[in-house]
Each structure stands twice: as C-alpha cells, then as structure tokens.
Enzyme design. Structure first.
Site, short mmCIF file in Angstrom:
data_model
loop_
_atom_site.label_atom_id
_atom_site.label_comp_id
_atom_site.label_asym_id
_atom_site.label_seq_id
_atom_site.Cartn_x
_atom_site.Cartn_y
_atom_site.Cartn_z
N ARG A 21 11.45 4.14 11.23
CA ARG A 21 11.30 3.39 9.98
C ARG A 21 12.67 3.11 9.39
O ARG A 21 13.62 3.85 9.60
CB ARG A 21 10.47 4.18 8.96
CG ARG A 21 9.09 4.60 9.47
CD ARG A 21 8.20 3.42 9.79
NE ARG A 21 7.98 2.56 8.62
CZ ARG A 21 7.12 2.83 7.64
NH1 ARG A 21 6.40 3.92 7.66
NH2 ARG A 21 6.97 2.00 6.63
N LYS B 272 -2.43 7.84 -0.25
CA LYS B 272 -2.69 6.47 0.17
C LYS B 272 -4.14 6.27 0.59
O LYS B 272 -4.49 5.25 1.17
CB LYS B 272 -1.75 6.10 1.33
CG LYS B 272 -0.28 6.17 0.94
CD LYS B 272 0.61 6.03 2.14
CE LYS B 272 2.06 6.29 1.76
NZ LYS B 272 2.94 6.39 2.93
N PRO C 229 0.77 -1.24 0.00
CA PRO C 229 0.00 0.00 0.00
C PRO C 229 0.81 1.29 0.00
O PRO C 229 0.80 2.02 0.95
CB PRO C 229 -0.86 -0.11 1.26
CG PRO C 229 -0.16 -1.06 2.13
CD PRO C 229 0.73 -1.91 1.28
N GLU C 230 1.50 1.61 -1.08
CA GLU C 230 1.90 3.00 -1.29
C GLU C 230 0.89 3.54 -2.31
O GLU C 230 0.00 2.81 -2.75
CB GLU C 230 3.37 3.10 -1.74
CG GLU C 230 4.31 2.65 -0.61
CD GLU C 230 5.79 3.03 -0.79
OE1 GLU C 230 6.07 4.02 -1.47
OE2 GLU C 230 6.63 2.33 -0.23
#
Length: 262
Positions: A252, A51, A2-3
């Site tokens: 991240r 998104k 999911p980008e």
DNA sequence: TACTCATGAGCAA
DNA sequence: TGCTCCTGAGTAG
C-alpha cells in the site's frame, strides 16, 4: 470513501431511513442469494464497527457488509430508479431505496458469528468506551508489537476503522515516523494517536470527507487542501517545506514527511 | 476504447 | 510478498 467514518455515516442513515421498518430486499445482480430470506423482514437497527456494517433483522438474522476498496452505497429518494450496472442488493421502503455495489462482503450471519467478528476486531475510535478500556486495548496491542506503527494502524485487529488516508495523516499530525516500532512508542504518543483518531474520524462522520487540517474542520476546503501528506508525494510539506515522500509498505502507498516525522 | 488506479483484505508460498 | 477478487472513475491514445 470507505474508511470507518463512511461506514458509521451509512449506519446512521440506515437507522434514520429504515430503522424499525419492514424492508423490501432484492439482489438485481443475483449474487446476494439470501435477499429472498430477508425480503419483508423488519430492520431492528444498523450498527458499525470499524469498516464493517451490520444490519440486525428479526429472528437473529444479521447482514454483515464490508465495502472493501470498491464498495459504494447510493440512496435514492422517491420512486426506485431503474437498475444501472451491478447492484448487489437493494433495500427499500416507500419513497427510499438504498443500493449497494461492489462490496467485498455481503452475507447473512447469526449472533454467534457476529460475536466472532467482534472478537477479531480491534477497538473502534468511533465507539469509544467512556471508561477508557478501548484505548487500553489499543495501547496494549501497540506496546507489545515490534511491527512498524505505519502497519499497525492499518491492522483492523489493532484498531478498526483506520485506512490508508487516516493512517498517513494521523502519523503526520503526531510527528511520528511510520517505521517506528510499536514497542518503541511512548505511552504519551500512543495516547495521542488514539485521541487524534477519535477526533479525526468524528470530523469525518460529520462532513462525510476526510479532513485532517484543523483550520478546515468547520468547512471542507476541497480535496486538494484537506490533507497534510496523503497523495502529496513530491510536493513540499505545508510546515517544514521538505518534499513529501511516497513509499510502498505491505503493498500500500505510504505517505510521510521526512522532516516533520523523524 | 483500452488501460490504470483506488480509501481493503484473505490467501498461498 | 505477491496474487486475487470486487467496480467504477479517470486518463491516455
């Protein structure tokens, strides 16, 4: 994956399969309590910004969906399959069923709330304004910020649709070190980042996977060959042979090449 | 079988 | 910065 490119693909698929049709809507898991309100409504159109996907129904009913890390869509042709696992919501017409699992957000909003969501989101490279205003918005936010560009690209208020994979790859392609402050970038570099985002995300929509090496834009070479730096820590850079570095940035994983991205 | 990890993001401290 | 939520795939044992 999911980008932004995934979300735009799904919105396109929704328009093809369900656009203009009356949908059956239910929530096998029970957590989407508004399913009953939407059941039997006509879907006007599906749209996407970054998104987030928006399903526009009649009577100012809009479903806002954000997949988060875990969210997934599955489309089934033919008879609706038996429910397996945690299905948050199902949309169906005769012959097609779409199942949504694990989204971070799945809620009903109205057009006023939608406008507020739009206001928060930065420009989306997949919805480029032909007059260049979207690029100007992006450039102005980057130029004004002393935050490292590696973090700015992940901030959906600065640019929407970029995630961890595209962040790493776009910076590598531009030969920009992720620690560079936004305000230290030249206009030419910011322009290059935007143009490359438009290009890479469009390729992503086309293929459904994130391919960032030009030589493979026409055909997916498989996940080990698709990228320059993402998930390649410790391996040699495909250009300068230095080892790809992995750092944690704002919780991240951040991948870059210390040779090419000085 | 149990544990770890992931392409995201909001919130408190 | 660290914690939390959501789910499923991959891996260690």
């Amino acid at each position: 994956m999911p980008e932004g490119h995934t979300v735009h693909r799904i919105a396109n698929e929704f328009n093809e399969l369900f656009g203009g049709k009356v949908l059956r809507v239910d929530s096998p898991q029970g957590r989407f309590t508004d399913a009953r309100m939407l059941d039997g409504q006509r879907l006007k159109v599906a749209s996407a910004v970054g998104k987030q996907m928006f399903l526009h129904f009649q009577d100012d009913l809009i479903i806002r969906i954000h997949l988060g890390i875990y969210g997934k869509w599955q489309f089934h042709k033919g008879l609706a399959p038996e429910v397996v696992g945690q299905v948050r919501v199902r949309f169906a017409v005769d012959g097609v069923t779409a199942e949504l699992r694990g989204p971070t957000v799945c809620e009903v909003i109205d057009s006023k709330a939608l406008a507020e969501v739009y206001d928060r989101l930065g420009p989306d490279p997949l919805n480029p304004d032909p007059n260049g205003r979207e690029f100007e918005r992006f450039a102005s936010k980057v130029k004004k910020s002393s935050t490292p560009i590696g973090l700015l690209l992940m901030n959906q208020e600065v640019i929407s649709g970029i995630g961890n994979v595209y962040r790493a790859e776009i910076l590598y392609r531009a030969k920009i070190n992720p620690h560079t402050k936004g305000s230290d970038l030249k206009t030419r570099q910011i322009s290059e980042l935007w143009a490359d985002s438009v290009k890479l995300l469009s390729i992503g929509v086309l293929h459904g996977v994130m391919i960032t090496r030009d030589e493979f834009f026409d055909e997916d070479p498989g996940k080990l060959e698709r990228n320059w730096v993402y998930k390649r820590e410790g391996q040699t850079c495909r250009k300068c042979r230095k080892k790809i570095v992995l750092e944690m940035a704002a919780g991240r994983k951040l991948y870059f090449c210390p040779g090419c991205q000085r």
